[in-house]
Design a protein around this motif. Structure first.
Motif, PDB file in Angstrom:
ATOM      1  N   PHE A 177      48.007 -61.208  52.046  1.00  0.00           N
ATOM      2  CA  PHE A 177      48.172 -61.512  50.625  1.00  0.00           C
ATOM      3  C   PHE A 177      47.275 -60.634  49.758  1.00  0.00           C
ATOM      4  CE2 PHE A 177      49.577 -65.967  51.993  1.00  0.00           C
ATOM      5  CZ  PHE A 177      50.923 -65.610  51.900  1.00  0.00           C
ATOM      6  N   ALA A 178      46.276 -59.974  50.375  1.00  0.00           N
ATOM      7  CA  ALA A 178      45.420 -59.043  49.648  1.00  0.00           C
ATOM      8  C   ALA A 178      46.103 -57.697  49.416  1.00  0.00           C
ATOM      9  CB  ALA A 178      44.112 -58.829  50.423  1.00  0.00           C
ATOM     10  N   VAL A 179      47.233 -57.484  50.094  1.00  0.00           N
ATOM     11  CA  VAL A 179      47.912 -56.187  50.057  1.00  0.00           C
ATOM     12  C   VAL A 179      48.817 -56.067  48.830  1.00  0.00           C
ATOM     13  CG1 VAL A 179      49.564 -54.691  51.260  1.00  0.00           C
ATOM     14  CG2 VAL A 179      47.855 -55.985  52.561  1.00  0.00           C
ATOM     15  N   GLY A 180      48.759 -54.910  48.194  1.00  0.00           N
ATOM     16  CA  GLY A 180      49.702 -54.553  47.142  1.00  0.00           C
ATOM     17  C   GLY A 180      50.259 -53.171  47.444  1.00  0.00           C
ATOM     18  N   VAL A 181      51.511 -52.936  47.142  1.00  0.00           N
ATOM     19  CA  VAL A 181      52.138 -51.641  47.433  1.00  0.00           C
ATOM     20  C   VAL A 181      52.819 -51.109  46.181  1.00  0.00           C
ATOM     21  CG1 VAL A 181      53.837 -50.403  48.824  1.00  0.00           C
ATOM     22  CG2 VAL A 181      52.519 -52.258  49.856  1.00  0.00           C
ATOM     23  N   ARG A 182      52.467 -49.898  45.798  1.00  0.00           N
ATOM     24  CA  ARG A 182      53.162 -49.199  44.724  1.00  0.00           C
ATOM     25  C   ARG A 182      54.126 -48.215  45.375  1.00  0.00           C
ATOM     26  NH1 ARG A 182      52.236 -48.870  39.468  1.00  0.00           N
ATOM     27  NH2 ARG A 182      50.149 -49.795  39.692  1.00  0.00           N
ATOM     28  N   VAL A 183      55.411 -48.549  45.337  1.00  0.00           N
ATOM     29  CA  VAL A 183      56.423 -47.765  46.043  1.00  0.00           C
ATOM     30  C   VAL A 183      56.722 -46.474  45.291  1.00  0.00           C
ATOM     31  CG1 VAL A 183      58.812 -47.733  46.859  1.00  0.00           C
ATOM     32  CG2 VAL A 183      57.434 -49.815  47.094  1.00  0.00           C
ATOM     33  N   THR A 184      56.821 -45.391  46.077  1.00  0.00           N
ATOM     34  CA  THR A 184      57.233 -44.091  45.551  1.00  0.00           C
ATOM     35  C   THR A 184      58.509 -43.695  46.281  1.00  0.00           C
ATOM     36  OG1 THR A 184      54.912 -43.472  45.218  1.00  0.00           O
ATOM     37  CG2 THR A 184      56.556 -41.701  45.143  1.00  0.00           C
ATOM     38  N   PRO A 185      59.680 -43.899  45.670  1.00  0.00           N
ATOM     39  CA  PRO A 185      60.936 -43.604  46.365  1.00  0.00           C
ATOM     40  C   PRO A 185      60.977 -42.167  46.874  1.00  0.00           C
ATOM     41  CG  PRO A 185      61.351 -44.818  44.336  1.00  0.00           C
ATOM     42  CD  PRO A 185      59.897 -44.429  44.314  1.00  0.00           C
TER      43      PRO A 185
ATOM     44  N   ALA B 250      47.533 -48.368  60.090  1.00  0.00           N
ATOM     45  CA  ALA B 250      48.570 -47.696  60.879  1.00  0.00           C
ATOM     46  C   ALA B 250      49.937 -47.765  60.208  1.00  0.00           C
ATOM     47  CB  ALA B 250      48.652 -48.326  62.270  1.00  0.00           C
ATOM     48  N   VAL B 251      50.063 -48.568  59.154  1.00  0.00           N
ATOM     49  CA  VAL B 251      51.351 -48.712  58.471  1.00  0.00           C
ATOM     50  C   VAL B 251      51.662 -47.443  57.675  1.00  0.00           C
ATOM     51  CG1 VAL B 251      52.603 -49.973  56.666  1.00  0.00           C
ATOM     52  CG2 VAL B 251      51.183 -51.221  58.318  1.00  0.00           C
ATOM     53  N   ARG B 252      52.869 -46.958  57.809  1.00  0.00           N
ATOM     54  CA  ARG B 252      53.337 -45.788  57.070  1.00  0.00           C
ATOM     55  C   ARG B 252      54.543 -46.206  56.238  1.00  0.00           C
ATOM     56  NH1 ARG B 252      49.104 -44.695  58.265  1.00  0.00           N
ATOM     57  NH2 ARG B 252      48.289 -43.046  59.644  1.00  0.00           N
ATOM     58  N   LEU B 253      54.483 -45.933  54.926  1.00  0.00           N
ATOM     59  CA  LEU B 253      55.591 -46.249  54.032  1.00  0.00           C
ATOM     60  C   LEU B 253      55.574 -45.287  52.855  1.00  0.00           C
ATOM     61  CD1 LEU B 253      53.785 -47.730  51.680  1.00  0.00           C
ATOM     62  CD2 LEU B 253      54.147 -49.770  53.053  1.00  0.00           C
ATOM     63  N   HIS B 254      56.640 -45.321  52.051  1.00  0.00           N
ATOM     64  CA  HIS B 254      56.719 -44.467  50.865  1.00  0.00           C
ATOM     65  C   HIS B 254      56.015 -45.173  49.713  1.00  0.00           C
ATOM     66  CE1 HIS B 254      59.312 -41.582  52.793  1.00  0.00           C
ATOM     67  NE2 HIS B 254      60.270 -42.462  53.009  1.00  0.00           N
ATOM     68  N   GLY B 255      54.743 -44.862  49.522  1.00  0.00           N
ATOM     69  CA  GLY B 255      53.996 -45.497  48.449  1.00  0.00           C
ATOM     70  C   GLY B 255      52.519 -45.577  48.778  1.00  0.00           C
ATOM     71  N   ASP B 256      51.785 -46.237  47.897  1.00  0.00           N
ATOM     72  CA  ASP B 256      50.344 -46.395  48.061  1.00  0.00           C
ATOM     73  C   ASP B 256      50.009 -47.861  48.284  1.00  0.00           C
ATOM     74  OD1 ASP B 256      49.799 -43.624  47.526  1.00  0.00           O
ATOM     75  OD2 ASP B 256      50.132 -44.041  45.396  1.00  0.00           O
TER      76      ASP B 256
END
Length: 257
Positions: free
Chosen positions: A193-201, A132-138
């Protein structure tokens, strides 16, 4: 990769989420103990209350902890329908596990089935909440840590149901609840801690609601439900107390003309 902060508000969210997990576990265990001492509709009602308490405690623990989750370089929003679905999943699967124990004739088999069902359901709730999390990135996940978090969820659920079957005294329930709160919190943070996020501005507005717009009010409401239900359970007479009261009234009634 964006920098992830799991305690952006300091120790407030981890500590408060642990408290909510402990309250849900304690209430659920007490209700299950009450259920096993009764039959018929009363047993069913106590089991439903136990399931709602444990499910609410786990869900509230997760999203209170998520209030402290932040990713550098992007805002975070939550998809409202998916978040509500994660709450429904928590309630339904915990209910299935609790009823398996409450009505199972073979206690050992019921414990295994209930623990596996509940543990997988808790893990599903966690990852539905993350979906359900929405953010700029993968968002990516470390599969080993994901597997470990699921294992912790199954072990914790099985231990909780075993405690419900075997632990009766209030002191023992309190100790078991503290351990269960730690186990549920461990599952959550292992999954995080299993989560990684590649941010796309991006300057685009994110869909969904902020944590303070939606998660915080809902968590407060569910937390209030836990406290009110705790008061109700504390004030409700146990089966032993009802039996003692009936025994005390019997001589008075028999002596009456």
């Amino acid at each position: 990769m964006g920098h992830l902060d799991h305690a952006a508000l300091g120790w407030l969210t981890p500590a408060l989420s642990y408290v909510m997990a402990c309250i849900g576990a304690a209430l659920g265990l007490r209700c299950t103990v009450r259920a096993l001492a009764t039959t018929g509709r009363s047993r069913r009602n106590w089991l439903v209350t136990a399931a709602s308490a444990i499910g609410t405690g786990i869900w509230t623990m997760h999203f209170v902890a998520m209030l402290g989750f932040a990713v550098a370089g992007t805002d975070i929003r939550y998809d409202v329908p998916l978040t509500l679905l994660s709450l429904l999943v928590a309630m339904v699967v915990v209910c299935a596990g609790v009823f398996a124990v409450g009505y199972g004739r073979d206690r050992g088999r019921a414990l295994l089935v209930g623990g596996l069902t509940t543990g997988l359901g808790v893990a599903s709730m966690h990852y539905l909440g993350m979906a359900a999390v929405r953010l700029h990135g993968d968002v990516t996940y470390d599969p080993l840590l994901v597997g470990l978090s699921v294992l912790i969820a199954v072990v914790a659920a099985t231990a909780a149901l075993w405690a419900a079957l075997n632990i009766k005294s209030p002191v023992a329930v309190t100790i078991a609840s503290l351990i269960m709160g730690a186990a549920v919190s461990s599952m959550h943070y292992t999954g995080m801690f299993a989560v990684g996020v590649r941010v796309t501005p991006s300057a685009e507005a994110l869909p969904g609601a902020t944590a303070m717009q939606f998660i915080f009010p809902l968590a407060v409401g569910l937390g209030s439900y836990l406290f009110l239900t705790s008061a109700f359970v504390a004030l409700s007479p146990t089966a032993g107390e009802r039996a003692a009261s009936a025994s005390a009234q019997r001589p008075v009634q028999s002596a009456a003309p």
